[in-house]
Write a protein that holds these residues in place. Structure first.
Motif, short mmCIF file in Angstrom:
data_model
loop_
_atom_site.label_atom_id
_atom_site.label_comp_id
_atom_site.label_asym_id
_atom_site.label_seq_id
_atom_site.Cartn_x
_atom_site.Cartn_y
_atom_site.Cartn_z
N PHE E 13 0.89 -1.17 0.00
CA PHE E 13 0.00 0.00 0.00
C PHE E 13 0.92 1.21 0.00
CE2 PHE E 13 -2.74 -3.11 2.20
CZ PHE E 13 -3.84 -3.04 1.37
N ALA E 18 2.45 -4.83 2.98
CA ALA E 18 1.46 -5.52 3.81
C ALA E 18 1.67 -7.03 3.74
CB ALA E 18 0.05 -5.16 3.37
N SER E 38 -2.05 -8.49 15.19
CA SER E 38 -2.74 -7.43 14.45
C SER E 38 -1.79 -6.70 13.51
CB SER E 38 -3.33 -6.45 15.47
OG SER E 38 -4.06 -5.48 14.80
N GLY E 39 -2.25 -6.46 12.30
CA GLY E 39 -1.45 -5.69 11.35
C GLY E 39 -0.42 -6.50 10.60
N CYS E 40 -0.44 -7.84 10.75
CA CYS E 40 0.61 -8.63 10.13
C CYS E 40 0.29 -8.96 8.68
CB CYS E 40 0.83 -9.92 10.90
SG CYS E 40 -0.49 -11.11 10.69
N GLY E 41 -0.88 -8.58 8.19
CA GLY E 41 -1.19 -8.80 6.78
C GLY E 41 -2.12 -9.96 6.52
N LYS E 42 -2.75 -10.49 7.55
CA LYS E 42 -3.66 -11.62 7.36
C LYS E 42 -4.84 -11.21 6.49
CE LYS E 42 -4.77 -11.64 11.69
NZ LYS E 42 -3.99 -10.53 12.26
N SER E 43 -5.49 -10.14 6.91
CA SER E 43 -6.67 -9.72 6.16
C SER E 43 -6.30 -9.40 4.73
CB SER E 43 -7.30 -8.49 6.79
OG SER E 43 -7.78 -8.80 8.05
N THR E 44 -5.18 -8.75 4.57
CA THR E 44 -4.77 -8.38 3.22
C THR E 44 -4.57 -9.64 2.38
OG1 THR E 44 -3.71 -6.44 4.15
CG2 THR E 44 -3.11 -7.05 1.91
N GLU E 159 -11.86 -13.27 10.77
CA GLU E 159 -12.20 -13.12 12.19
C GLU E 159 -13.70 -13.14 12.42
OE1 GLU E 159 -9.95 -10.34 14.29
OE2 GLU E 159 -8.23 -10.48 12.96
N HIS E 192 -6.65 -13.59 14.82
CA HIS E 192 -5.45 -13.27 15.57
C HIS E 192 -5.42 -14.09 16.86
CE1 HIS E 192 -8.40 -10.31 17.19
NE2 HIS E 192 -7.96 -10.85 18.29
N1 ATP Z 1 -6.15 0.09 2.41
C1 ATP Z 1 -4.98 0.17 3.04
N2 ATP Z 1 -4.18 1.24 2.80
C2 ATP Z 1 -2.98 1.34 3.41
N3 ATP Z 1 -2.49 0.43 4.27
C3 ATP Z 1 -3.23 -0.66 4.54
C4 ATP Z 1 -4.52 -0.82 3.95
N4 ATP Z 1 -5.04 -1.99 4.41
C5 ATP Z 1 -4.11 -2.50 5.25
N5 ATP Z 1 -3.02 -1.71 5.32
C6 ATP Z 1 -1.82 -1.95 6.12
O1 ATP Z 1 -1.32 -3.22 5.78
C7 ATP Z 1 -0.89 -3.90 6.93
C8 ATP Z 1 -1.61 -5.24 7.03
O2 ATP Z 1 -2.97 -4.98 7.30
P1 ATP Z 1 -4.04 -6.13 7.50
O3 ATP Z 1 -5.36 -5.49 7.62
O4 ATP Z 1 -3.87 -7.15 6.47
O5 ATP Z 1 -3.61 -6.70 8.91
P2 ATP Z 1 -4.33 -7.85 9.75
O6 ATP Z 1 -3.32 -8.86 9.94
O7 ATP Z 1 -5.61 -8.24 9.15
O8 ATP Z 1 -4.58 -7.09 11.12
P3 ATP Z 1 -5.86 -7.17 12.10
O9 ATP Z 1 -5.69 -8.36 12.94
O10 ATP Z 1 -5.71 -5.90 12.90
O11 ATP Z 1 -7.09 -7.19 11.25
C9 ATP Z 1 -1.12 -2.99 8.11
O12 ATP Z 1 0.07 -2.36 8.43
C10 ATP Z 1 -2.12 -2.00 7.60
O13 ATP Z 1 -1.92 -0.76 8.21
#
Ligand code: ATP
Ligand code: ATP
Ligand code: MG
Ligand code: MG
Lengths: 366, 284, 408, 309, 366
Positions: E13, E18, E38-44, E159, E192
């Motif tokens: 991003f 991510a 949290s924030g490790c990129g799972k959702s992405t 989640e 998570h």
């Molecule tokens: N649309 C976006 N624009 C910019 N950065 C993003 C965007 N979506 C996610 N990120 C960044 O990418 C990284 C991974 O985000 P992601 O949502 O995949 O984390 P996650 O593992 O799902 O966390 P959580 O458990 O909090 O949901 C994070 O640092 C987040 O800030």
């Protein structure tokens, strides 16, 4: 520092009864946890004490003072909210200092007290930030800090950990326990999570549908639940219940459930024989059900065969969701247990730890 | 907290009522004047006195006009106002809603520049564009037509409607859009099937704002529409007053008549107004 | 009801279609008069439909904005109402938006029936630019007869009389002069009577063509008198419109008001009778002069239905048309051959004066000067009535003349 | 083209009509106006002869009545805008706080407060003109008559006919401000009410437990939290007041000595009455610049805030 | 039904990375859990597969189809969101039917499929209700139902249980496991919460800061974490870590920490002797630390004395927060353990289950 007394307190919202005739004494320096399912009136009980709701009937005392008609601001309590309720436009420092400023505490002292509390909570670095710029865990600690600096008579907390994730919650629990020891203040803590209740409370008050069910220490509550509700509520996975009937042949008392028959240990006969022929409910905690291949040496119990429905490995243990006929129950077994889904597994019930409840009154027999 | 009647609460009610009274003073003047005769209304020192009788003639004249005296009534123009206001409100709300949807949920490159540029349109003084406006409308063949005026209101409504909807949609969880995408809807499908049905509170705010403004607007209407049979009620209302002698009782009666539709909108949609504001324009 | 009399003027051959007539006569006597005139037209030209495009607000207000906007967009009405004189000429004629109507005057032999003073006002560069339908008089003092009688006063002829009477009235607790200048033009209106009183008709006319010096002592004196007059007016003058001021006279709170002769229509509308309850004389010191203003219709270039427009203008200028319009509107015909019997006592006296007096064009009503000049003069007056600074006002008035391109 | 790019194109096409319309009707016309402001168009016939900043010079630093009037107008706009916004915000906030006390009949009160917004300025102007017409000592009118009847003669004054000024502030503006505030206070009330409703109850509870009285709670917690709403309200009110025309035009006009004159009226009169088109355009451009000075920082602010989220 | 392959997938991003070069094969019918902080990129990672984000580099395959440029709606996947993302204006039925309607499925069939799915989830009675009128648990099941009726190739869940309370979460876990078995579809599940990962996944992929750490079955992950991160992340309470140095004397290898010294079991010598003198990190899980009075028979370990800081009774066990010098660690002991706060307690570390990590690379040695 003060004790708290609810004396036949009732609260109605219009027609709805939120708290029903609550009588509860909380000693000075106690960490009392009020636990119960959603909507049972926990928050209301707490808010009555805080002065955020008006008592419909009964009296509430903090120490010797009857506080029914006292405004919240005069009750010398501090409260931590589930949402933390941090003032979004104030820095962490100002959030924590707010109550002191209102009480016209000397500026230098405010600064000192906030500093000390912040250091203790590990948020000393964050004092300049706005709540928006904090993580969930940090916010939670700020909310705590705001309460701590006030040095109140009583600390109230309404599900302060619900918004934290699992890891943080575990840490926060220990932190709260330590805090309680250090401050030596009365804590009243509301949660719907029995784990929090068990791990932190010096005593736990279990509430259901506005009515207080049992008040006792965590281990007593776990080992000797007063009724079916408490038994089912405390412990995770929850206690397994089986509708049963007591039958005696010779000196053995047998419990007949729809699914299986087991013998009760002899030492329980004196109690059981008063209930022969009655409809009862047998309660067995999941950790008292063992895979036959891994029964601990000191356990001798009743064997049953059950089908494995779902397996949840937890690393250090396994949760087996079992079925006998249509009766489902859960066992917490050794992680080495190699049971597979669909398998017919031989299990052993540790009847020494059995619980028994009256099917009608739901009160504990044993 | 406490809800009992204590002196504090009585004070609050008194204050509210006092303010309501002050707010209603001009309405009282409006109403009582409309019920007065010409000689009564001319006498400003009797401003506060109630009308000597229920003189409803003004309403009749305002509504029907006095054909034999060359005075046109508001009646036909009320319909014009509806033909003007309803489509203009609907179209500008729809455009605002589409813009808001795109600008909040489908940001393309440059969207963040386009939005403030659109917003700025809200702030131009309308007197200053009258001349290019009429020339432009004539050039595209809409001069002197209701559709031309509708277009104008639609265009100058775009900034505010877009603003309100964009803020409103910003609060709609993006999850919903993504769920719909996975369920098989495209950008337009999501709008029609998911966003649009969720927009009621947003539409209420926008409709109240647009309806009020378009209904009461005078300058564009009077410059762009020449044919009396096309003019909206505000123009007709101004025409009730001659250039030399103004029969204010009749004008006030006409004003009351002209305010009825907006009032109805307030009464019927007011309940949702706060909710809509809450969800949208408040964030600004 | 259209008069049955046969047309006396020649009719252009069979116009058809519709004509759009733009005016600010939306209500009251003026709308009624317009309606009467339209009926005559309809009887004469049954094939032409009149679209009565009226916009309230009068000259210089919304109606003017609408007209200007339309004309610039090339969307001219077939004919529009305009104050005869410089308002027409300096705005529309110099902009080459108008067709001369001299030919209509010639075809209908009107040059003989309109007074030369009127023709002069209508003309520029040897052409006549609009057809007047009426004449109003600006320099009229209206007074409450009862109040005058009670105080033993007679209508003032000169300014000295006026100030004497004013002092008497003041002493009696009556506002001598009612003024309602919430519309700016009212200040100019009063002022032009004072200018005339000090300058006389000849010099007054010279103000508008640059031959009379705006910095002269007579103008100073007029301004000084205006400042003095302001000492005798109702304190709330800026909150009132001219008709509300007239109401003060009706109620006897004030004794006099200086206003154009449309005020008569107001007095009558509240039930008063001329010469009985209220009286009228030329503004003090202006007897023998007639400050005129005239509503007229012009022929815009590019009129969509030129034939229809010419038919309309022909009717406007006709005796029949004017006699239908003016008695109702409360003004006198611009022609000298109006049917006196149709007009009330005041209007008859005005017709007499109009025939015999020196004609002077009115400033605030577009006859004497360009709109830009009127606006500038109005701005100067707005400041003057607030601060009564004679020198500043005179400088500003002189400057306005320079800015208008008339004075050096 | 990938699906994502295609959808972005569709998105763009969806707003394209609005973009085109705004480009023409807003920016095109602003451009046109700016061009006229730099010309010597004086009269009905367009005249685009370039004169540079002459028109602006004439308005801003000239010696004549024009510049005098325009300076008065600018001060009037300044005070009008300032006091109008303060009045609407203070009254709106007060009413919203009162209405937020779980009031019975809240809907009725709200409708009454919002009601003025439903009536055209053109009509309310006349009503307010009457209400604040002072009358004379012998015959008091409007509010003055009311005050007299209530024995409050000390409060009587000339309202909008009063040509007194305190420094550059004309007191005659006060009734005009009251009228304008009357019309828009309801809207600010609604905005504040929505804002109050969006503040979680827990925050109020937290403040109470922290020892705040109700007043302290509003002063130190609620009011600061309403700040973004105040900003939004100020922008909406500000753009209305800077452009204000209809209300003043019908209520008082320019007033004696221009005590209630505003640029909107000046622009209208000089253009359509005096035929000074380029001067009118110059006034418009100055109005637009004034608004831009107020609004552009706001747009930047809200844009920043969003990025931060 | 389909397999899923991430082939060197990277997502940025702007400047932020991510997902970093993710390569992962998910077999058909697998229940893969993607877990990490949290924030490790799972959702992405999940959203890339769903088509809600565009891949920056690399390819994603569903079955054999490369889906990089395919619109979300054409990928034949279904997704359950943390917020459930139910359409608030539609009834439960319409929510579930929405995807089918868009795909122009026959009306009768829609009705049937919704009915069947709803019955299976126990929400057959609720079809007429709006989401607002449902409890959290019910909403969660509607969200599941909406995914199920689509009969997609792959199920994605982000989640989905986070918003449920503890009790409901336990039930929902078992329900999801059963559902997976019954449907036989590929599930990819993001959380998570390591408990959810352990209990439901057939395999677990642990992610940290955009990088995949380890993919394995739950028990393997628990027993043989590949590095310090995984070891600390999986298991609750978390594994205890001690900075240590390996020292050998005779045939025994000793671990010297700042707080104490313990002997490693002999059978580990072959591995350990390669690391003598090195900085290492010793890992001991809480359940491998016992109160000396209640050591299970089969355990023989190293004794240490520690101070009890906090006690958390859990009913069936106790968590002791212990201190030696300033080193904190947690033990999970028998509930009968009577240790009191402040007491110096003799504990036993079960060194057979010890873990060892390289202090520098953080990779597992043992
Ligand atoms: N649309 C976006 N624009 C910019 N950065 C993003 C965007 N979506 C996610 N990120 C960044 O990418 C990284 C991974 O985000 P992601 O949502 O995949 O984390 P996650 O593992 O799902 O966390 P959580 O458990 O909090 O949901 C994070 O640092 C987040 O800030
Ligand atoms: N302000 C109120 N007005 C009306 N009813 C209320 C109000 N507050 C609470 N109740 C009702 O009183 C009962 C008890 O509510 P309370 O908030 O104390 O429950 P709780 O145990 O805290 O639940 P939770 O775990 O969901 O927070 C509920 O039935 C609730 O609906
Ligand atoms: Mg609660
Ligand atoms: Mg996520």
């Amino acid at each position: 520092m003060a004790s708290v007394t609810y004396n036949h307190v009732t609260k109605r919202f219009g027609d709805a009864l939120a708290v029903d005739n609550l009588t509860l004494e909380i000693a000075d320096k106690e960490f009392l946890v009020l636990v119960g399912p959603s909507g049972c009136g926990k928050s209301t009980s707490l808010r009555l004490l805080a002065g955020l709701e008006e008592v419909t009937e009964g009296e509430i005392y903090i120490g010797d003072r009857m506080v029914n008609d006292m405004a919240a601001k005069d009750r010398d309590i501090a409260m931590v909210f589930q949402s933390y309720a941090l003032y979004p436009h104030m820095s962490v420092f100002d959030n924590m200092a707010f109550g002191l400023k209102l009480r016209k505490v000397d500026k230098k002292e405010i600064k000192e007290r906030v500093q000390v509390a912040a250091e203790a909570l590990g948020i000393g670095e964050l004092l300049e930030r706005k709540p928006k710029q904090l993580s969930g865990g940090q916010r939670q600690r700020v909310a705590l800090g705001r309460a701590i600096v006030r040095e109140p008579d009583v600390f109230l907390m309404d599900e302060p950990l619900s918004n934290l994730d699992a890891k943080l919650r575990v840490e926060a629990r220990a932190m709260l326990s330590r805090l309680h020891l250090r401050l030596g203040t009365t804590f009243i803590y509301v949660t719907h999570d029995q784990v929090e209740a068990m791990t932190m409370g010096t005593r736990i008050a279990v509430q259901s549908a506005g009515v207080l069910q049992q008040v006792d220490t965590p281990q007593n509550l776990y080992d000797h639940p007063a009724n079916l509700f408490v038994a089912g509520f405390i412990g995770s996975p929850a206690m397994n219940f089986f509708d049963a009937r007591l039958a005696a042949s010779n000196e053995t008392v047998r419990l007949q459930t729809k699914a299986f028959q087991v013998e009760a240990p002899r030492d329980k006969n004196p109690v059981l024989k008063h209930h022969l022929g009655k409809e009862v409910i047998l309660g067995i905690r999941p950790e008292d059900i063992h895979d036959k291949r891994f029964v601990p040496v000191d356990v001798a119990g009743a064997p049953v065969v059950a089908k494995v429905d779902v397996i949840e490995p937890m690393g250090s243990e396994r949760h087996l969701f079992l079925m006998v006929d249509s009766q489902e129950f859960v066992a917490r077994v050794d992680p080495r247990s190699a049971a597979a889904v669909g398998e017919e597994l031989e299990i052993v019930l540790n009847m020494d730890n059995m619980h028994l409840f009256d099917a009608e009154t739901k009160a504990a027999i044993l | 907290m406490t809800q009992r009647l204590n002196p504090m609460r009585i004070g609050i009610y008194l204050l509210l009522i006092l303010f309501a009274g002050v707010f209603l003073v001009p309405v009282y003047v409006l109403l009582s004047s409309s019920l007065k005769t010409f000689t009564e209304v001319q006498d400003l020192s009797r401003l506060w006195s109630p009308p000597s009788g229920l003189y409803l003639e003004s309403f009749r004249s305002a509504w029907f006009g006095i054909p034999e005296k060359g005075l046109r009534g508001l009646g036909p123009n009320l319909l014009n106002s509806i033909y003007l206001t309803v489509p203009a409100t609907i179209i500008s709300s729809m455009l605002g809603s589409l813009n808001g949807y795109v600008l909040s949920k489908w940001k393309f490159r440059g969207a963040n520049v386009i939005f403030p540029l659109m917003l700025f349109g809200m702030f131009i003084p309308y007197q200053s564009v009258l001349i290019p406006l009429t020339q432009t409308l004539r050039a595209i063949g809409l001069g002197g037509t209701l559709w031309g005026l509708i277009l104008v209101h639609v265009v100058y409504g775009i900034p505010i409607t877009t603003l309100i909807f964009r803020n409103y949609y910003a609060e709609v969880p993006t999850d919903l859009i993504e769920a719909a995408r996975i369920d098989g809807a495209g950008i337009l499908g999501i709008y029609w099937r998911v966003m649009f049905p969720l927009s009621l509170p947003g539409f209420v705010v926008v409709i109240i704002w647009q309806f009020t403004n378009i209904w009461n607007e005078f300058l564009f209407a009077v410059t762009l529409l020449q044919k009396p049979e096309l003019q909206p009620i505000t123009v007709a209302l101004r025409n009730l007053a001659g250039s030399q002698i103004k029969e204010w009782n009749m004008v006030m009666a006409g004003a009351l008549i002209a305010a009825v539709p907006t009032l109805l909108i307030y009464v019927f949609m007011g309940r949702f107004f706060i909710r809509g504001l809450l969800a949208g324009s408040v964030k600004g | 009801a259209a008069p049955a009399a046969a047309p006396t003027e020649e009719v252009p051959a069979g116009p058809t279609g519709s004509i759009e007539i733009f005016s600010w006569w939306t209500a009251g006597g003026e709308a009624e008069g317009l309606k009467a005139m339209s009926e005559v037209f309809a009887a004469r030209y049954p094939d032409v439909e009149i679209i009565n495009a009226t916009v309230a607000g009068g000259a210089g207000s919304e109606a003017k904005a609408v007209l200007a906007t339309r004309m610039q967009a090339g969307d001219a009405p077939d004919s529009f109402q305009v104050h005869a004189g410089h308002e027409l000429i300096d705005t529309w004629v110099v902009a080459d938006k108008m067709e001369p109507v001299t030919f209509i005057f010639e075809e209908n032999n009107w040059l003989g029936v309109y007074p030369p003073g009127v023709i002069e006002v209508l003309s520029s560069g040897g052409e006549i630019w609009s057809v007047p339908v009426n004449i109003h008089r600006s320099n009229v003092l209206w007074y409450n007869k009862q109040v005058f009688e009670d105080n033993g006063l007679t209508a003032p002829a000169s300014l000295e009389d006026f100030f004497d009477a004013a002092d008497t009235l003041m002493a009696a607790g009556i506002t001598p002069l009612a003024l309602g200048d919430s519309g700016v033009w009212v200040d100019l209106h009063v002022f032009e009577s004072l200018l005339l009183a000090h300058l006389g008709p000849e010099a007054d006319r010279g103000l508008w063509d640059g031959t009379t010096d705006w910095n002269g002592p007579e103008v100073t004196a007029a301004l000084e008198d205006f400042a003095r007059v302001m000492g005798y007016v109702n304190a709330d003058h800026s909150a009132l419109s001219w008709d509300q001021a007239a109401q003060l006279v009706v109620d006897g709170d004030a004794a006099m008001t200086i206003m154009g002769d449309w005020a008569e229509g107001y007095f009558k509308s509240v039930g008063l009778t001329p010469d009985v309850e209220f009286g009228y004389v030329p503004s003090p010191g202006t007897a023998g002069s007639f400050i005129m203003l005239s509503d007229s219709f012009g022929l815009p270039k590019g009129a969509p239905n030129r034939d229809g427009a010419i038919a309309w203008l022909t009717l406007c200028g006709s005796k029949e048309g004017q006699d239908a319009f003016n008695p109702i509107k409360g003004s006198i015909p611009a022609r000298t051959d109006g049917d006196r019997s149709l007009y009330d006592v005041y209007l008859q006296s005005a017709m007499d004066d109009f025939a015999s007096n020196e004609i002077v064009p009115s400033l605030p009503h577009g006859a004497a000067a360009s709109e830009g000049w009127v606006t500038a003069a109005g701005d100067a007056m707005t400041l003057f009535v607030a601060d009564l600074d004679v020198a500043a006002a005179q400088t500003a008035m002189a400057q306005a003349c320079v800015d208008a391109g008339v004075c050096q | 083209m990938t699906h994502a790019r295609r959808e972005r194109w569709i998105a763009f096409l969806m707003v394209l009509p609005s973009i085109i319309l705004i480009a023409i009707f807003v920016y095109g016309f602003i451009g046109w106006t700016a061009r006229v402001a730099l010309s010597k168009w004086d009269g009905i016939r367009p005249d685009y002869t370039w004169v540079g900043l002459e028109n602006f010079r004439h308005l801003l630093v000239g010696q004549g009545t024009t510049a005098r009037r325009f300076h008065i107008d600018l001060w009037n706009t300044f005070f009008f805008t300032l006091l109008f916004m303060v009045a609407c915000v203070v009254a709106g906030l007060l009413l919203a706080i009162l209405l937020d006390q779980k009031i019975k009949g809240e809907g009725i009160f709200r409708t009454i407060y919002l009601f003025p917004m439903a009536i055209s300025f053109v009509v309310t102007g006349v009503v307010w003109q009457w209400i604040f017409a002072p009358g004379t000592e012998t015959r008091l009118r409007g509010v003055n008559a009311l005050l007299h009847n209530m024995g409050l003669d000390a409060l009587r004054w000339g309202w909008y006919t009063d040509t007194t000024s305190i420094g550059p502030f004309h007191v005659a503006l006060i009734p005009v401000i009251i009228a304008a505030a009357w019309q828009l206070t309801g809207y600010t009330t609604a905005m504040y009410l929505a804002g109050l409703r969006s503040i979680p109850d827990e925050l109020r509870d937290a403040a109470r437990v922290d020892g705040a009285s109700e007043i302290a709670m509003y002063r130190r917690i609620i009011l600061p939290m309403l700040q973004p709403i105040t900003l939004s309200a100020l922008i909406i009110l500000g753009h209305i007041s800077l452009k204000i025309f209809d209300l003043v035009f019908t209520m008082t006009g320019r007033g004696t000595g221009f005590v209630t004159d505003v640029p909107g009226i000046f622009m209208f009169e000089t253009t359509f009455q005096g035929n000074h088109y380029s001067q009118g355009a110059a006034i418009s451009i100055i109005m637009l610049l004034t608004i831009a000075v107020v609004v552009v920082p706001y747009l930047i602010y809200s844009f920043r805030r969003e990025v931060e989220l």
